[in-house]
Design a protein around this motif. Structure first.
Motif, PDB file in Angstrom:
ATOM      1  N   HIS A  94       0.812  -1.222   0.000  1.00  0.00           N
ATOM      2  CA  HIS A  94       0.000   0.000   0.000  1.00  0.00           C
ATOM      3  C   HIS A  94       0.851   1.281   0.000  1.00  0.00           C
ATOM      4  CE1 HIS A  94      -3.531   2.457   0.477  1.00  0.00           C
ATOM      5  NE2 HIS A  94      -2.993   3.024   1.536  1.00  0.00           N
ATOM      6  N   PRO A  95       1.826   1.424   0.893  1.00  0.00           N
ATOM      7  CA  PRO A  95       2.635   2.655   0.853  1.00  0.00           C
ATOM      8  C   PRO A  95       3.408   2.813  -0.451  1.00  0.00           C
ATOM      9  CG  PRO A  95       2.954   1.526   2.937  1.00  0.00           C
ATOM     10  CD  PRO A  95       2.152   0.613   2.070  1.00  0.00           C
ATOM     11  N   TYR A  96       3.858   1.675  -1.012  1.00  0.00           N
ATOM     12  CA  TYR A  96       4.616   1.766  -2.267  1.00  0.00           C
ATOM     13  C   TYR A  96       3.725   2.244  -3.403  1.00  0.00           C
ATOM     14  CZ  TYR A  96       7.678   0.583  -6.145  1.00  0.00           C
ATOM     15  OH  TYR A  96       8.454   0.636  -7.269  1.00  0.00           O
ATOM     16  N   TYR A  97       2.473   1.774  -3.474  1.00  0.00           N
ATOM     17  CA  TYR A  97       1.567   2.215  -4.529  1.00  0.00           C
ATOM     18  C   TYR A  97       1.187   3.679  -4.357  1.00  0.00           C
ATOM     19  CZ  TYR A  97       1.141  -2.504  -6.333  1.00  0.00           C
ATOM     20  OH  TYR A  97       1.406  -3.723  -6.877  1.00  0.00           O
ATOM     21  N   VAL A  98       1.051   4.139  -3.123  1.00  0.00           N
ATOM     22  CA  VAL A  98       0.784   5.563  -2.882  1.00  0.00           C
ATOM     23  C   VAL A  98       1.965   6.390  -3.381  1.00  0.00           C
ATOM     24  CG1 VAL A  98       0.483   7.329  -1.100  1.00  0.00           C
ATOM     25  CG2 VAL A  98      -0.801   5.190  -0.968  1.00  0.00           C
ATOM     26  N   PHE A  99       3.178   5.970  -3.051  1.00  0.00           N
ATOM     27  CA  PHE A  99       4.378   6.661  -3.534  1.00  0.00           C
ATOM     28  C   PHE A  99       4.442   6.630  -5.048  1.00  0.00           C
ATOM     29  CE2 PHE A  99       8.595   5.718  -5.288  1.00  0.00           C
ATOM     30  CZ  PHE A  99       9.164   6.979  -5.188  1.00  0.00           C
ATOM     31  N   LEU A 100       4.200   5.477  -5.635  1.00  0.00           N
ATOM     32  CA  LEU A 100       4.306   5.314  -7.081  1.00  0.00           C
ATOM     33  C   LEU A 100       3.295   6.195  -7.813  1.00  0.00           C
ATOM     34  CD1 LEU A 100       5.998   3.613  -9.024  1.00  0.00           C
ATOM     35  CD2 LEU A 100       4.157   1.942  -9.029  1.00  0.00           C
ATOM     36  N   MET A 101       2.066   6.229  -7.338  1.00  0.00           N
ATOM     37  CA  MET A 101       1.036   7.047  -7.986  1.00  0.00           C
ATOM     38  C   MET A 101       1.310   8.550  -7.826  1.00  0.00           C
ATOM     39  SD  MET A 101      -0.981   5.415  -9.645  1.00  0.00           S
ATOM     40  CE  MET A 101      -1.338   3.739  -9.969  1.00  0.00           C
ATOM     41  N   SER A 102       1.683   8.971  -6.627  1.00  0.00           N
ATOM     42  CA  SER A 102       1.935  10.397  -6.423  1.00  0.00           C
ATOM     43  C   SER A 102       3.184  10.851  -7.179  1.00  0.00           C
ATOM     44  CB  SER A 102       2.062  10.722  -4.932  1.00  0.00           C
ATOM     45  OG  SER A 102       3.115   9.997  -4.369  1.00  0.00           O
ATOM     46  N   ASN A 103       4.195  10.009  -7.250  1.00  0.00           N
ATOM     47  CA  ASN A 103       5.405  10.336  -7.995  1.00  0.00           C
ATOM     48  C   ASN A 103       5.106  10.437  -9.491  1.00  0.00           C
ATOM     49  OD1 ASN A 103       8.279  10.828  -7.899  1.00  0.00           O
ATOM     50  ND2 ASN A 103       8.485   8.887  -8.998  1.00  0.00           N
ATOM     51  N   THR A 104       4.321   9.486 -10.007  1.00  0.00           N
ATOM     52  CA  THR A 104       3.954   9.504 -11.425  1.00  0.00           C
ATOM     53  C   THR A 104       3.096  10.719 -11.754  1.00  0.00           C
ATOM     54  OG1 THR A 104       4.044   7.093 -11.477  1.00  0.00           O
ATOM     55  CG2 THR A 104       2.844   8.176 -13.257  1.00  0.00           C
ATOM     56  N   LEU A 105       2.168  11.063 -10.875  1.00  0.00           N
ATOM     57  CA  LEU A 105       1.312  12.229 -11.089  1.00  0.00           C
ATOM     58  C   LEU A 105       2.132  13.517 -11.092  1.00  0.00           C
ATOM     59  CD1 LEU A 105      -1.599  13.325 -11.361  1.00  0.00           C
ATOM     60  CD2 LEU A 105      -1.610  13.514  -8.885  1.00  0.00           C
ATOM     61  N   ALA A 106       3.048  13.658 -10.149  1.00  0.00           N
ATOM     62  CA  ALA A 106       3.877  14.867 -10.086  1.00  0.00           C
ATOM     63  C   ALA A 106       4.784  14.966 -11.313  1.00  0.00           C
ATOM     64  CB  ALA A 106       4.712  14.867  -8.814  1.00  0.00           C
ATOM     65  N   PHE A 107       5.349  13.849 -11.737  1.00  0.00           N
ATOM     66  CA  PHE A 107       6.232  13.850 -12.906  1.00  0.00           C
ATOM     67  C   PHE A 107       5.445  14.214 -14.161  1.00  0.00           C
ATOM     68  CE2 PHE A 107       8.562  11.556 -16.327  1.00  0.00           C
ATOM     69  CZ  PHE A 107       9.731  12.271 -16.262  1.00  0.00           C
ATOM     70  N   SER A 108       4.267  13.613 -14.329  1.00  0.00           N
ATOM     71  CA  SER A 108       3.454  13.896 -15.516  1.00  0.00           C
ATOM     72  C   SER A 108       2.978  15.341 -15.535  1.00  0.00           C
ATOM     73  CB  SER A 108       2.237  12.955 -15.544  1.00  0.00           C
ATOM     74  OG  SER A 108       2.663  11.626 -15.578  1.00  0.00           O
ATOM     75  N   ALA A 109       2.563  15.848 -14.398  1.00  0.00           N
ATOM     76  CA  ALA A 109       2.095  17.232 -14.333  1.00  0.00           C
ATOM     77  C   ALA A 109       3.221  18.214 -14.634  1.00  0.00           C
ATOM     78  CB  ALA A 109       1.504  17.518 -12.961  1.00  0.00           C
ATOM     79  N   SER A 110       4.415  17.940 -14.119  1.00  0.00           N
ATOM     80  CA  SER A 110       5.538  18.852 -14.393  1.00  0.00           C
ATOM     81  C   SER A 110       5.935  18.800 -15.872  1.00  0.00           C
ATOM     82  CB  SER A 110       6.727  18.529 -13.495  1.00  0.00           C
ATOM     83  OG  SER A 110       7.223  17.250 -13.778  1.00  0.00           O
ATOM     84  N   LEU A 111       5.873  17.619 -16.488  1.00  0.00           N
ATOM     85  CA  LEU A 111       6.160  17.540 -17.920  1.00  0.00           C
ATOM     86  C   LEU A 111       5.109  18.282 -18.737  1.00  0.00           C
ATOM     87  CD1 LEU A 111       7.464  13.904 -18.500  1.00  0.00           C
ATOM     88  CD2 LEU A 111       8.751  16.023 -18.370  1.00  0.00           C
ATOM     89  N   LEU A 112       3.862  18.212 -18.311  1.00  0.00           N
ATOM     90  CA  LEU A 112       2.793  18.952 -19.000  1.00  0.00           C
ATOM     91  C   LEU A 112       3.023  20.453 -18.899  1.00  0.00           C
ATOM     92  CD1 LEU A 112       0.016  18.823 -20.439  1.00  0.00           C
ATOM     93  CD2 LEU A 112      -0.995  19.016 -18.180  1.00  0.00           C
ATOM     94  N   VAL A 113       3.408  20.933 -17.737  1.00  0.00           N
ATOM     95  CA  VAL A 113       3.679  22.362 -17.557  1.00  0.00           C
ATOM     96  C   VAL A 113       4.878  22.787 -18.401  1.00  0.00           C
ATOM     97  CG1 VAL A 113       4.447  24.105 -15.888  1.00  0.00           C
ATOM     98  CG2 VAL A 113       2.621  22.518 -15.284  1.00  0.00           C
ATOM     99  N   ILE A 114       5.930  21.984 -18.415  1.00  0.00           N
ATOM    100  CA  ILE A 114       7.116  22.311 -19.218  1.00  0.00           C
ATOM    101  C   ILE A 114       6.746  22.362 -20.700  1.00  0.00           C
ATOM    102  CG2 ILE A 114       9.370  21.448 -19.975  1.00  0.00           C
ATOM    103  CD1 ILE A 114       9.708  20.334 -17.109  1.00  0.00           C
ATOM    104  N   THR A 115       5.982  21.384 -21.144  1.00  0.00           N
ATOM    105  CA  THR A 115       5.596  21.341 -22.547  1.00  0.00           C
ATOM    106  C   THR A 115       4.711  22.523 -22.926  1.00  0.00           C
ATOM    107  OG1 THR A 115       5.688  18.925 -22.481  1.00  0.00           O
ATOM    108  CG2 THR A 115       4.517  19.907 -24.325  1.00  0.00           C
ATOM    109  N   SER A 116       3.777  22.861 -22.070  1.00  0.00           N
ATOM    110  CA  SER A 116       2.860  23.961 -22.412  1.00  0.00           C
ATOM    111  C   SER A 116       3.531  25.324 -22.336  1.00  0.00           C
ATOM    112  CB  SER A 116       1.633  23.920 -21.501  1.00  0.00           C
ATOM    113  OG  SER A 116       2.011  24.155 -20.166  1.00  0.00           O
ATOM    114  N   LEU A 117       4.568  25.468 -21.547  1.00  0.00           N
ATOM    115  CA  LEU A 117       5.246  26.777 -21.424  1.00  0.00           C
ATOM    116  C   LEU A 117       6.356  26.985 -22.451  1.00  0.00           C
ATOM    117  CD1 LEU A 117       5.473  27.236 -17.563  1.00  0.00           C
ATOM    118  CD2 LEU A 117       3.949  28.393 -19.151  1.00  0.00           C
ATOM    119  N   THR A 118       6.779  25.906 -23.105  1.00  0.00           N
ATOM    120  CA  THR A 118       7.857  26.079 -24.093  1.00  0.00           C
ATOM    121  C   THR A 118       7.321  26.165 -25.486  1.00  0.00           C
ATOM    122  OG1 THR A 118       8.221  23.688 -24.152  1.00  0.00           O
ATOM    123  CG2 THR A 118       9.662  24.982 -22.743  1.00  0.00           C
TER     124      THR A 118
END
Length: 103
Positions: free
Chosen positions: A79-103
């Protein structure tokens, strides 16, 4: 209960307003650059956490305890590993979306 003096409240509000976006002082380009730096830092940290997970990796196989070499030690706690995995993936994807939209 301690009383708050109006002068201290005004000082803390003026301190906070210094970091807010001001149309007359800041250009939109500056705001975009700040967002790009922050998004890039978040992407770097989340990528590093995905490559080198918290707790490290198992170094050798242990058949009795079901540990495979190269698997994350933290993954043994489902359970803790899946919480980490999902939150890490969400943060990474969101930051890539912001980088892509701002460039």
């Amino acid at each position: 209960m301690a009383q708050v003096h109006p002068q201290n409240t005004e000082r803390s509000i003026s301190w906070f307003k210094r970091f807010q976006y001001d149309k007359e002082r800041d250009s939109p380009n500056d705001g975009r650059n700040v967002l790009l730096v922050i998004a890039t830092l978040i992407a770097a940290v989340t990528f590093q956490a995905g490559v080198n997970p918290p707790g490290g990796l198992w170094q050798d196989d242990n058949v009795q305890e079901h540990h495979a070499a190269g698997r994350a030690i933290y993954a043994s706690q489902k359970h803790p590993y899946y919480v980490f995995l999902m939150s890490n993936t969400l943060a990474f994807s969101a930051s890539l979306l912001v980088i892509t939209s701002l460039t």
